[in-house]
Each structure stands twice: as C-alpha cells, then as structure tokens.
Design a protein around this motif. Sequence first.
Motif, PDB file in Angstrom:
ATOM      1  N   THR A1018      54.511 -53.393  -1.758  1.00 17.90           N
ATOM      2  CA  THR A1018      53.827 -53.669  -0.493  1.00 17.90           C
ATOM      3  C   THR A1018      54.760 -54.262   0.547  1.00 17.90           C
ATOM      4  OG1 THR A1018      51.805 -54.062  -1.770  1.00 17.90           O
ATOM      5  CG2 THR A1018      51.792 -54.776   0.525  1.00 17.90           C
ATOM      6  N   SER A1049      54.123 -44.066   6.050  1.00 15.38           N
ATOM      7  CA  SER A1049      52.797 -44.581   6.432  1.00 15.38           C
ATOM      8  C   SER A1049      52.177 -43.796   7.580  1.00 15.38           C
ATOM      9  CB  SER A1049      52.890 -46.060   6.816  1.00 15.38           C
ATOM     10  OG  SER A1049      53.168 -46.855   5.694  1.00 15.38           O
ATOM     11  N   CYS A1103      46.154 -55.569   2.150  1.00 15.80           N
ATOM     12  CA  CYS A1103      47.296 -54.769   1.701  1.00 15.80           C
ATOM     13  C   CYS A1103      47.983 -55.405   0.490  1.00 15.80           C
ATOM     14  CB  CYS A1103      48.302 -54.590   2.846  1.00 15.80           C
ATOM     15  SG  CYS A1103      47.685 -53.577   4.201  1.00 15.80           S
ATOM     16  N   PRO A1108      49.690 -51.050  -0.824  1.00 13.71           N
ATOM     17  CA  PRO A1108      50.221 -50.664   0.492  1.00 13.71           C
ATOM     18  C   PRO A1108      49.487 -49.484   1.127  1.00 13.71           C
ATOM     19  CG  PRO A1108      51.694 -49.955  -1.268  1.00 13.71           C
ATOM     20  CD  PRO A1108      50.663 -50.818  -1.901  1.00 13.71           C
ATOM     21  N   GLN A1111      47.161 -50.010   4.081  1.00  8.24           N
ATOM     22  CA  GLN A1111      47.685 -50.030   5.448  1.00  8.24           C
ATOM     23  C   GLN A1111      47.277 -48.758   6.183  1.00  8.24           C
ATOM     24  OE1 GLN A1111      52.026 -49.327   6.228  1.00  8.24           O
ATOM     25  NE2 GLN A1111      51.949 -51.446   6.922  1.00  8.24           N
TER      26      GLN A1111
END
Length: 1179
Positions: A1018, A1049, A1103, A1108, A1111
């Motif tokens: 993360t 991301s 998160c 992660p 996110q």
Amino acid sequence: MAHFSSEDEAMLQAMLRQLFLSVKEKITGAPSLECAEEILLHLEETDENFHNYEFVKYLRQRICNTLGSMIEEEMEKCISDQNQDDESGYDTVVQHVTKRTQESKEYKEMMHSLKNVMMIVVESMINKFEEDEIRNQERQRRIQKEKSHSYCTDNCSDSDSSFNQSYKFCPGKLQLILDQLDPGQPKEVRYEALQTLCSAPPSDVLNCENWTSLCDKLKVALSDPDPVFSDRILKFYAQTFTLSPLHMTKEIYTSLAKYLEVYFLSRENHIPTLSAGIDITNTNMIRLLKKVRLLNEYQREAPSFWIRHPEKYMEEIVESTLSLLSVKHDQSHLMSQKVLDPIYFFALVDTKAVWFQKWMHAYYSRSAVLRLLEKKYKSLITTAVQQCVQYFELCQTMRTGEILEQSKHCGNRQKTFYYSGQELQYIYFIHSLCLLGRLLIYTQGRKLFPVKLKNRKDSVSLTELLVLFTQLIYYSPSCPRTTSASELENYSPASMVTEVLQILCDQKECAIECLYNNTVIEALLQPIHNIMKGTEAALNCSETALTQIADILARIASVEEGLSLLLYGENMNSSKENSPTGAHIIAQFSKKLLDEDISTFSGSEILPVVKGAFISVCRQIYGTCEGLQVLISYGLHESIAKVWKKTSFLSERIPTPVEGSDSVSSVSQVSQNIMAWEENLLDDLLNFAATPKGLLLLQRTGAINECVTFMFNRYAKKLQISKHRRFDYGVLITQVASTATGAIALKNSDVIDRLIALNSEAKIRSLFNYEQSHIFGLRDFIIDALSVERNHVLVRISLVGGPLERILPPRILEKGDDPYPWPMFASYPLPKCYLSEAKRNVDIKLDNDLGNLLLCFKVSDKQTEWIENCRRQFCKVMKAKPDIISGSALVELLEKFVLHLTESPSECYFPSVEYTVTDASVRSENLSSVQQLGIKMTIRYGKFLNLLKDGAENDLTWVLKHSQRLLKQQQAPANSSLLCLQGNYAGHDWFVSSLFMIMLGDKEKTFQFLQQFSRILTSAFLWLPRLHVSKYLPTETVESGIHPIYFCSTHYIEMLLKAEVPLVFSAFHMSGFAPSQICLQWITQCFWNYLDWIEICHYIATCVFLGPDYQVYICIAVFKHLQQDILQHTQTQDLQVFLKEEALHGFRVSDYFEYMEALEQNYRPVLLREMRNIRVLSV
C-alpha cells in the motif's frame, strides 16, 4: 392571428425575400427537385450565415417565447429524475423533452398559428408575383405589337391540325383518338392520333372518362412491331412522368409496370434464356430495356415527392413494382435453359439497386415496402439470397480469371454490346447483394429472416447470410494489383461485399444484431488462421482481401460492444484457454506481420498496407485500458517501434533525384510511400498514449518526441488524428502532459505555446501589494471583476480545507444593495469570516464496535484469519459509525494493524531496511522551498483543526528529513536528463504531512509508523515519494519518470470508470480531458482541499486496512457521486476547471462502502496482480 397586422405581413415578406435571394443560386443550380429539397433541408449545415437570416431569428424568437419556459421546466424535471436513474444521459433527456414539447398544447397551437401566418404571407407573395408577371407579359405584348403591327397578315389560320395552347380535351375527341390508335388503322392515321395525344396536356388525358380504355390501347401499342410508333408511346409515358402530379403519374407507372409483367409472363414474347445472354444491339432488347430504364428512372425520382400525397398512391407504385420483380417463369431443370426474369433486366440498368436504397431511406415508404415483402413478396428476398448462395458456390469452383472477367465486364458495361449468362448472373448477384445489404439495416427487414431456399434442407438465418458475405471477401478473387480502381468502378465482388459490411458496421443496432457474434467473427478471422497455419487455402487469400477484412474488424473494434466481443467473446465468463478470442488472434497475426514471421509470404510480399491495416485494428484495441490489458503481453509497441526505426532509416537514405533523370518519378513515388508508412507507424505508436499504461510503453520505445511532433503537425494542418478514433487531440495531450517526458516533448513540439506562473517571491508579493499590483488589478478598493477574482484566488491559496472547512468568497458580484459583502484579503491574518465553524478534533470515547475492532489485534489466531477479521470489523464500523474512526482511536488502529502486517512475511512487499541515522546527521538534509511552504500550510491546517500545537513545525521538519533519508537508502541514481529525477522528490510530501496530523503531531510515532508502513504494498500507492528513483523498480520504469500511481492506479481507474460509470467516462472524452489527470492530482495531494479532514483520514485508513486497490474504488465512487455535475459541466464546457477547483461537496467515503465492496468482488484479482507487478519490467 388577431395581432397579425399588415406591418407584420410586410416584415415577414421582407424576411422571406432575404432568405430566397440568399439561397437562389443554390436552388437554381440543383440538378433535380430532390436535390433542391435536400439543399433546403440541410441549409443549417451548409450555410454559415444561416443563423443570421432574419427569418431564422424570427422563428427562434417565436419558439423561445412560446415554449422556452416549458422546455426549461421539463429539463429540470428530467435532471431531477436522473438522480434516481444513473443510466439516463444527455441524449435521453433531449429525446424526452423533445417528445413532451411536440405533444404539448402550446406546441400545436404555435404550429397552427405559424402555418396560418405563413399561408397568408406566402399567398400574398405569390399573388404579387403573378400580378407582376401579368403586368410584364402585358408590357411585352404591347411592345411586340408596336414593333410588328406593320407586318400583320392573314397568314394565321385556325385550321391547323395540331393542338394549340388553348386546346381542351373532350370525351368525343378522346374516343376518336382511341379509334385511330387501333392496330387495324393505317399507319398514318395512328401516327396522327399519337401525335395529337402527345401534344395534349397530360392532365386532360388522364382526367377523361375514357382513360381506362386509353390505358389498354397504350399497353397494346407498347408492343407494336413498328419501333417508331412504340418509341412515341414511350415518349408519351416519359412526358407524363415529367409533367404530371403523382396521382396521374401513378396511373402511368402502374400501367407500364403491369404491361411489363404481362410481357414477361406471355409465351409469345421471345425473352432470351440465361445461356443465350442479352445482345443489346437487338431491336427487341433495345425496346425492352428502354421501358425498363424508364420505369427505373421513375423509381429513383418518386421518393422525392410522394410523401406529399396520400399513402395509397405510394403503396400502389410499390406493390406494382414488387409484383413485377417477383415474376418467375416455369423453371427448366437445366439452369442454362432458364428464361430471364424481369429482375435480370432491372439489375442490368440499376446494378447497385439504387431504387431500393431510395425507397428504404424514409420510414414513409420503407414501412410499406417491408410490409408487402413480408405478406406477399418474400420470394423476392428468397431469390436474392439464393443468388448470393449460388454465386458463392460458383466462386469455390470457377477459375479466378473467369470471375474477374465478369466483374470487369460489369464495370465497363458501356463498352460492351453483349452480356453472357455468367455475366448476367454476376450482375444479378451484385443487385441482390446491394438489396439485401440495405434490407438488413432495418429491424423489420432483419425480421424477414430466416428464409427457406429450394434444394436446401435448412433455412438461411441472418447469421449464416452474414457468414456468407464474409466468406465472399476471401473466396471470391480480388483484382490484381495492376488493375486500377477506376477500371473496375468498384464492381469487384470483394469490394461490393466490403461496402455492404461497412454500412452495416456503421449502424450500431444493426451491427449488434448481425455482426457482433462469435460465428461471424470466426468467419472474418478464418483467412488469418489459414495464413498462420500455412494451409493451402492461405495462398488464395489476396492482400486486398486481407485489407478489407482488417477494415471491417477495425470498425467492429471501434464500438464498445464490438470491442468487448473481440476481447472476451460472447460469454465473458466461459472463455476457454484452447480457443483464444479475436483480439488475441489479431494481435498474434499483427505481431507476425511486423516481425515478417509468416511462412506463406516472403518479407517483400507483405505490403505495408496489409501491415498497416491490421495494426489499425490493434490500435482500436490497445487504445483502451481494457484492450491494452489483453494485448500488452504481445509487446506490439516494441515491434512497431522497431519497424518505424527501420523505415525512418530508409527514408533518410533515399537519394535526391537529379533533374532531367528518368528516375525522378520513381524515386519520388518510393519516397512518398516510405514517408506515408513512417507516418502511419508514428500514428500507431501515438495511440498508445491514449491510456496511462500505454504512455509508459510509448515512452520506453524512445519515440515519444517524434510522436508528439507528428501529432502537432497533424493538428496544425487540422487533420483528423486517425481513422475510427474515439477521442480527439485533447485526450492525448492531457495524457502526455501528465508525465515529465511528455511535457518536455509537448514543449519541444510547440504544442504548449507559453506558460505563465507566479513562480517568484516578487510576483507573489505583488499580488498582495495593491500599490505595486496595477498589472494584476486596480490600485484602490474599487470592486470590479478583477479585484473580486483576485480576492478569491488569495483566499483560496491561503486557506487549506475541505468543502465544510473553508469558506471561499464568490467570483461574481451578488444582486442587491451590497453586491460584495466580503472583506478584501490584503495581508495576514486571514479575516475570520473565511474560517468555517466545522467540527474540530474531539477525542471519541471508546465505542463497543471500536472496542471489538481493537480486540482483533489481541486475539492470537492464524495470520490470514485475523487480517480478514480485522478488515471485516473495520468495514462494519465504517458503515455504521464512521465518525468514531478518528483521533487517537485511528492512531491506535493504524499502528497495531500495520505492525501486525509487517510481522507476516507474506504481507511484506518491500524488504526490511536497517535505519541507524541520527538526528545530528539529518540536520544537513535540505528541504526544498516547496517542502518548506508545504510545512507551513500543514501547520496552519493542523492548528485550525486543533490537531497540532506550537512547536509542531520543527517536529514535522524532523519527520520529513528522516523520511527523506530513509528513502534515500532505497534509491538508485537514474541515468536520465529529467530534472525531476535528479535529487529528492520534487513536490511536497502530502502523505507524510497527513500522517503527522493523524498522529496528532507525535514525530516519533509518525516516523516509526513510516518505517513499518514502507514495507507493505500500500505504501507504493499512498506515499508517492516512496518509489521516487527506487531501486525496487525496473530501471526503464524509473528513467521514464512515470510513477506507478499513474501507469497502474489511474490506468485502472479509467478502465473501471468506463465499465461502471460510462456516462462520466464519455463526458471526459467529449471534453478532451482524461480522468487520470484529475485522479493523479487528488492522489498526489491526498485529497487536501477536496475532502474534509475526516474523509481524508478515512481514505488513508481504508487503503491501509483493505488494500491499495481501494484507492481505485474510492476514485470511482467519487466520479459516481459527481456524475450529474460532470454531465452538466461537460455541456457548459468547463469540466476541467470544475474538477480542479471545486471541492468534492457531499462525498463521504463511508456512504459508498457497499458499492466499493461490489467493485472489489469484480476487480480485486486483476488490480492486486497488476499492483504487485510494478517491480517487473513487463507491465
């Protein structure tokens, strides 16, 4: 009407006169009435002055006054309803409002009033025009009389046998003509009667009681052996078509159609057989073809005016035509002895079935055609399908040369006098193909399938017909390279089939029903399978056929439903490993083409046009996030870049042609071909920049500068980026500008003309100093637009906080006596009216649910089980009582959870790093001016929230210096010229600042947490400096300057946004703005100034606890929350400003937990796999 005065009438006449004079040249230059109508219907598109015409302004004002308020009310109602319906979009709103408006009483009254007014005005103008014409004629007659009075004689006679202009038919006269037209009468008498008939007004003839009898006589006369006589009869028909209204021409048309139907059915007429062919020098054939052509010409013209008449007239014309075309002779057992049906002759004069295309264009006639085809004349469709099937079977058995001769003959029919049976079969096939292609566009047309054929056990379904069309592309021989396009006039079978399929592809509903299924896709991919397997069938597939197949595949891939089919097949959940989807096959084939790794062809035989065509298909796929996900393993960016470098090298080595040399033209042509291929390859590479991850791949090729320059050159010439492009230059520029290397490339290519920034102390101070800021605004406190805007900017940059934590002054003056009650901010401290009375930090008492969550850390259990237990309890608290996850409770939760995670080797993504740096040694660590400014903002914000105390500034500085040194131990020097990769992370570390505030300013706790947190995955996505020039990333990734948050991301944010909130995704592309850019800004600054502090805490905690990938889900939830605002600002064309400057009002992380859990169920395996793969070179 009561208020319509003579002045109003005169004004409207003047407006209409202006409009008529402006379009006079366009209308008078039109070749036909149909064209003139088309010009008027599309005047808004073609006339740049359209909205400046006074008449148009008058109509617009009339509509606005009558319907404006009602339209606004309906719009508000629809937008309100959309809050409960996420699937509704702008198009739905427009359709609904339009329908309600047209059904309203106000609209009907307005239309009635307008019609009445315009009838008065137009009638008055016509009367005035006629009066002027009469006066002009009188004047001309008077002048003529004065000139010729001395020449008057008795030569004028009323005994002339021909009709003069005042002739009026009477029943007795028509009966006399009927008698004189009898075949038993002498030739001279019949000629005289026919001459009299042709000279009479058609309306008088058709309105006589004896018309039916005359019609029968005319049908007989059409078969008269005397060519002169039959030609004159045909002339009468043509004259009637030209000069008479529809209700009269309908009688003539149906009469001629009925005559031809009887003619073909009669055994007495010598109609040629298929084996005999058609000799168009034969007198009988000439006469027959003239009649067919006359009927066909009327078929083409009729749709332009039959809508103005009762439907029954149109239906009679349609039915008489379909009846004629459905005529079938008794079929002989031998195909060669088959007597030619009417359809063969119509195909000869109208090979591409233009008549059917025009009849199907408007719903008015299309509904009648389809209804009659379904009820009475389905045999017409059956025979068309039969003809296509027979031609396909012929292609499988005949020699290539024979079929090419047919298509060549068809294209050059004006140069031939004889059509053989095979050529007639080919022409009929083309006619059938075009007719079926037009039929399939429409829903009711597709409902006519399946059809039952003779000598075939099963019916032919819609899918089978499309497979047949597809196979015709590569089974029917294409023209050799030496054959020019003009020579064949696009009558080659493959070209004709491709044209039909292209039209079907462009009709979305039709394409979904006809083309978007595995069976058709397999048929399209069959030649590719053959070539890759090296089968014998591969040798018969020409480059032209491959190019045409690629074009169809590119059109399919350019639509979401088609792209999904190519990527996943019809059933996404049951894809078999043994049967790769269309996208994989296309990528494999394209890769082999680029690498020249196909045994069927030698390298020299694979023309760039074939390579380019299939890369174009791939481009439609890898230009999307989900498509790149599927194709990334093939490394197409590397193969394309390799070919581009080779081609670029060749273009540099082309010799300069010497003037006067014979080689000038050949060298020039070679040069043009190579340059075109080089540009095509650059365009292919440029398309990788459409997605964040694709931009990373493009940057690795080393061709980003050339691609951006290529894009700028096309933009400067106002050229389209490329074929079937989903987006415009804005999206590409936004993506490219999000990276350091991309920004440099844009700067070097002049895409960015200039950049103005307040980048010095002097400029910033002058913004505050009124005496020195005359270039920014007025010297005094005079309230104007500039001073209001400046005050807004100063407050905005001086105050940190979310939507409920800061109050920003408006950017416009308010109405009333006090238009701007806000104090001007000229020096610190900030006026208190801008500070919100939002919730400040208050420690929450221990809650039962919170206690249960903390209890999870004390229970000794299996590692996986306690992690899941903690996460389950965290989700429960977030849904029920989110506000208790804050303050000291949040500190304890984060510390214990991360500590437990780092004790499990499977949860540690990064290795442990021993840190022994002392305080004394970090004193020499320098913080940038940006970091120092960020520290001041953090302290100001923390004190405002009662989270930080005096002395916190030194503690935060200590944390930042130690964290900077901690990360330096895990960095490696980057061999790059990018300034952002030289030294420390360029921006402020907003994550560390957020964590420092979460830890209530405790520097020891903050740094200890960072040391532990830096080991888990993360940290790579929440803490941006964590991977700055990190030794854990591949060297190529580091040197690109692109952070995993961008290529991982935000890449998946775009992919999920397209699937989960498609209206928002479309809005971004319409605005020329990429979602990745705003998400990168949100994540980089930990949502500061966008969310309130409690929501920032929940973002970080979510998160950390859940992974992660959350996110990504949180960003999707934000977009879902903002959907209506985004759609609205897309329409007002200020979406980018709205997203960058406005806080996320009303968004709470906890409100979307159930939604995010659903996203986790669908996407977590893919997202976590890709996030863990950031340390691998192949992304």
